[in-house]
Design a protein around this motif. Structure first.
Motif, short mmCIF file in Angstrom:
data_model
loop_
_atom_site.label_atom_id
_atom_site.label_comp_id
_atom_site.label_asym_id
_atom_site.label_seq_id
_atom_site.Cartn_x
_atom_site.Cartn_y
_atom_site.Cartn_z
N PHE A 22 0.84 -1.21 0.00
CA PHE A 22 0.00 0.00 0.00
C PHE A 22 0.87 1.25 0.00
CE2 PHE A 22 -2.27 3.51 1.87
CZ PHE A 22 -3.46 3.50 1.15
N THR A 23 1.88 1.29 0.85
CA THR A 23 2.72 2.49 0.90
C THR A 23 3.51 2.68 -0.38
OG1 THR A 23 4.56 1.30 1.96
CG2 THR A 23 2.94 2.34 3.42
N ALA A 24 3.67 1.60 -1.16
CA ALA A 24 4.34 1.69 -2.46
C ALA A 24 3.36 1.96 -3.59
CB ALA A 24 5.11 0.41 -2.74
N ALA A 25 2.08 2.16 -3.27
CA ALA A 25 1.03 2.49 -4.26
C ALA A 25 0.84 1.40 -5.30
CB ALA A 25 1.33 3.83 -4.93
N ARG A 26 0.98 0.13 -4.88
CA ARG A 26 0.73 -1.00 -5.79
C ARG A 26 -0.68 -1.52 -5.53
NH1 ARG A 26 6.52 -2.10 -4.61
NH2 ARG A 26 5.94 -3.40 -2.84
N TYR A 27 -1.67 -0.75 -5.94
CA TYR A 27 -3.04 -1.00 -5.50
C TYR A 27 -3.70 -2.22 -6.15
CZ TYR A 27 -2.25 3.75 -3.87
OH TYR A 27 -1.72 4.86 -3.29
N ALA A 28 -3.50 -2.42 -7.44
CA ALA A 28 -4.16 -3.54 -8.11
C ALA A 28 -3.66 -4.88 -7.57
CB ALA A 28 -3.96 -3.46 -9.62
N GLY A 29 -2.35 -5.03 -7.46
CA GLY A 29 -1.79 -6.25 -6.91
C GLY A 29 -2.20 -6.45 -5.46
N LEU A 30 -2.27 -5.35 -4.72
CA LEU A 30 -2.67 -5.42 -3.33
C LEU A 30 -4.12 -5.89 -3.20
CD1 LEU A 30 -2.30 -4.97 -0.32
CD2 LEU A 30 -2.71 -2.53 -0.69
N ALA A 31 -4.99 -5.42 -4.08
CA ALA A 31 -6.39 -5.85 -4.04
C ALA A 31 -6.49 -7.36 -4.18
CB ALA A 31 -7.18 -5.14 -5.14
N ASP A 32 -5.69 -7.93 -5.08
CA ASP A 32 -5.68 -9.38 -5.24
C ASP A 32 -5.21 -10.07 -3.97
OD1 ASP A 32 -6.69 -10.04 -7.75
OD2 ASP A 32 -4.83 -9.54 -8.76
N ASP A 33 -4.14 -9.56 -3.37
CA ASP A 33 -3.61 -10.18 -2.15
C ASP A 33 -4.60 -10.09 -1.00
OD1 ASP A 33 -1.30 -10.77 -3.52
OD2 ASP A 33 -0.17 -9.06 -2.74
N LEU A 34 -5.27 -8.96 -0.89
CA LEU A 34 -6.25 -8.78 0.19
C LEU A 34 -7.44 -9.72 0.01
CD1 LEU A 34 -6.16 -4.90 0.52
CD2 LEU A 34 -5.32 -6.55 2.21
N ALA A 35 -7.83 -9.95 -1.24
CA ALA A 35 -8.92 -10.89 -1.50
C ALA A 35 -8.57 -12.28 -0.96
CB ALA A 35 -9.22 -10.95 -2.99
N GLU A 36 -7.28 -12.64 -1.03
CA GLU A 36 -6.84 -13.93 -0.51
C GLU A 36 -6.79 -13.93 1.02
OE1 GLU A 36 -6.19 -16.66 -2.31
OE2 GLU A 36 -6.80 -15.56 -4.12
N LEU A 37 -6.58 -12.77 1.63
CA LEU A 37 -6.45 -12.69 3.08
C LEU A 37 -7.79 -12.58 3.80
CD1 LEU A 37 -3.37 -10.31 3.52
CD2 LEU A 37 -3.48 -12.76 3.99
N ILE A 38 -8.81 -12.11 3.12
CA ILE A 38 -10.09 -11.85 3.80
C ILE A 38 -10.71 -13.12 4.41
CG2 ILE A 38 -12.50 -11.24 3.31
CD1 ILE A 38 -11.33 -8.79 1.79
N PRO A 39 -10.65 -14.29 3.76
CA PRO A 39 -11.17 -15.49 4.44
C PRO A 39 -10.49 -15.75 5.78
CG PRO A 39 -10.94 -15.92 2.11
CD PRO A 39 -10.29 -14.58 2.36
N ALA A 40 -9.18 -15.54 5.85
CA ALA A 40 -8.48 -15.71 7.11
C ALA A 40 -8.92 -14.66 8.12
CB ALA A 40 -6.97 -15.64 6.89
N ALA A 41 -9.11 -13.44 7.65
CA ALA A 41 -9.57 -12.36 8.54
C ALA A 41 -10.95 -12.68 9.09
CB ALA A 41 -9.59 -11.04 7.78
N ARG A 42 -11.79 -13.27 8.25
CA ARG A 42 -13.17 -13.56 8.66
C ARG A 42 -13.23 -14.67 9.71
NH1 ARG A 42 -15.07 -14.11 3.83
NH2 ARG A 42 -15.99 -12.02 3.66
N SER A 43 -12.28 -15.61 9.65
CA SER A 43 -12.40 -16.80 10.50
C SER A 43 -11.59 -16.73 11.79
CB SER A 43 -11.96 -18.04 9.71
OG SER A 43 -10.60 -17.95 9.34
N THR A 44 -10.67 -15.76 11.90
CA THR A 44 -9.82 -15.72 13.09
C THR A 44 -10.62 -15.36 14.32
OG1 THR A 44 -7.72 -14.87 13.93
CG2 THR A 44 -9.17 -13.28 12.85
N SER A 45 -10.20 -15.87 15.48
CA SER A 45 -10.98 -15.63 16.70
C SER A 45 -10.14 -15.12 17.86
CB SER A 45 -11.69 -16.92 17.13
OG SER A 45 -10.74 -17.96 17.35
N SER A 46 -8.82 -15.21 17.80
CA SER A 46 -7.99 -14.72 18.90
C SER A 46 -7.89 -13.20 18.85
CB SER A 46 -6.58 -15.31 18.81
OG SER A 46 -5.91 -14.81 17.66
N ALA A 47 -7.50 -12.58 19.96
CA ALA A 47 -7.36 -11.12 20.00
C ALA A 47 -6.31 -10.66 18.99
CB ALA A 47 -6.98 -10.67 21.41
N ALA A 48 -5.18 -11.37 18.93
CA ALA A 48 -4.14 -10.99 17.98
C ALA A 48 -4.64 -11.17 16.55
CB ALA A 48 -2.89 -11.84 18.21
N GLY A 49 -5.37 -12.24 16.31
CA GLY A 49 -5.91 -12.48 14.97
C GLY A 49 -6.92 -11.42 14.57
#
Length: 309
Positions: free
Chosen positions: A43-70
């Motif tokens: 994000f800080t390097a302004a690589r938005y299109a590639g980042l959008a793809d990477d975030l799409a892969e991370l969202i399932p993990a974000a949705r399922s995590t349950s610990s405070a750190a997660g």
């Protein structure tokens, strides 16, 4: 929008709101943390299109995590999704990411995550032209978070300062000079405690430039710009914003050659930033001011970002 951006945006949208119940993501916490760190770097390097793809892969993990750190990491994923969607001019989807980010941040209790989630909402209200709501959200968040900053982690200070900087822009839109300048002062103070890559003094100057432009003082905006070196702004995204701010100030000042020069530097640093709506408006303004312009590079730049008279 370039086709690659549109495809990446669609994948991120579908990750946020899947057509069928989403499968739980299975990612060890350390791997999740490393992936979020890489996403922030992109994000800080302004690589938005590639980042959008990477975030799409991370969202399932974000949705399922349950610990405070997660949940803290999940809030960061949604925050980056909201910021990226704003950059890709997709505010309806950014609202979805911001809402999910607010929920994750609240569940985590992480001050940094809470400040980032609140900043996303402030940004979106600002883009919806609800400047009063954006300013008041910032002020209320400051009242709640300020007592917790003593002893807070440097990243929390950085997120708080970024929130104040964003709120200052909204206050300026309301012609509330007092609040805008007070928020910028808080941001500057926060930058002294924050990691430079999160919030440096140079970052805050880019917002000072923006506030001065909104308040109609292009000369002060240029003075702020001259007060720092671009090298004092450690992230590509903010450094490009520094130059687009200079371009806007010089355009208002009628110095079109200097405005163009700043835009061309911004394009060299981060082409994606010059394709955003604000930069495109500056280019349109330059063309309207001089439709037969002989400025070297203006028409070529306009063609590259699909701006026509």
């Amino acid at each position: 929008m370039p086709d690659g951006n549109a495809d990446a945006l669609a994948r991120l949208r579908d990750a946020l709101v899947p057509d069928i119940p989403a499968q739980a993501g299975d990612m060890p916490l350390q791997a999740f943390s490393r992936a979020v760190t890489r996403a922030r770097r992109d994000f800080t390097a302004a690589r938005y299109a590639g980042l959008a793809d990477d975030l799409a892969e991370l969202i399932p993990a974000a949705r399922s995590t349950s610990s405070a750190a997660g949940r803290s990491l999940a809030a960061q994923v949604y925050h980056l999704a909201a910021r990226t969607l704003i950059k890709l001019s997709a505010p309806p989807y950014a609202w979805v990411a911001a809402h999910q980010g607010e929920q994750a941040a609240t569940a985590s209790g992480d001050l940094r995550a809470l400040a980032e989630a609140r900043r996303d909402l402030v940004s979106l209200f600002h883009r919806a032209a609800d400047y009063g709501k954006a300013r008041d959200l910032t002020a209320r968040a400051a009242d709640l978070m300020r007592p917790q900053l003593s002893g807070a982690a440097p990243t929390a200070w950085g997120a708080y300062g970024a929130l104040m900087s964003t709120g200052a822009i909204a206050a300026a839109r309301m012609e509330d000079r007092h609040s805008a300048l007070a928020m910028l002062e808080e941001a500057a103070e926060a930058s002294q405690q924050a990691p430079k890559l999160v919030l440096s003094a140079g970052h805050v100057v880019t917002y000072r430039i923006g506030v001065s432009i909104i308040l109609g003082d292009a000369g002060t905006a240029i003075e702020h710009a001259r007060g720092i070196s671009p090298d004092d702004i450690p992230t590509v995204e903010r450094r490009a914003s520094y130059y687009t701010g200079i371009a806007e100030a010089y355009t208002l000042w009628g110095k079109t050659d200097r405005a163009l020069r700043a835009l061309l530097i911004a394009e060299k640093i981060a082409p994606a930033e010059v394709r955003r709506s604000n930069s495109r408006r500056i280019i349109e303004d330059l063309l309207h001011r001089d439709p037969h312009s002989n400025l070297s590079g203006l028409r070529a730049l306009a063609r590259r970002v699909s701006v026509t008279l």
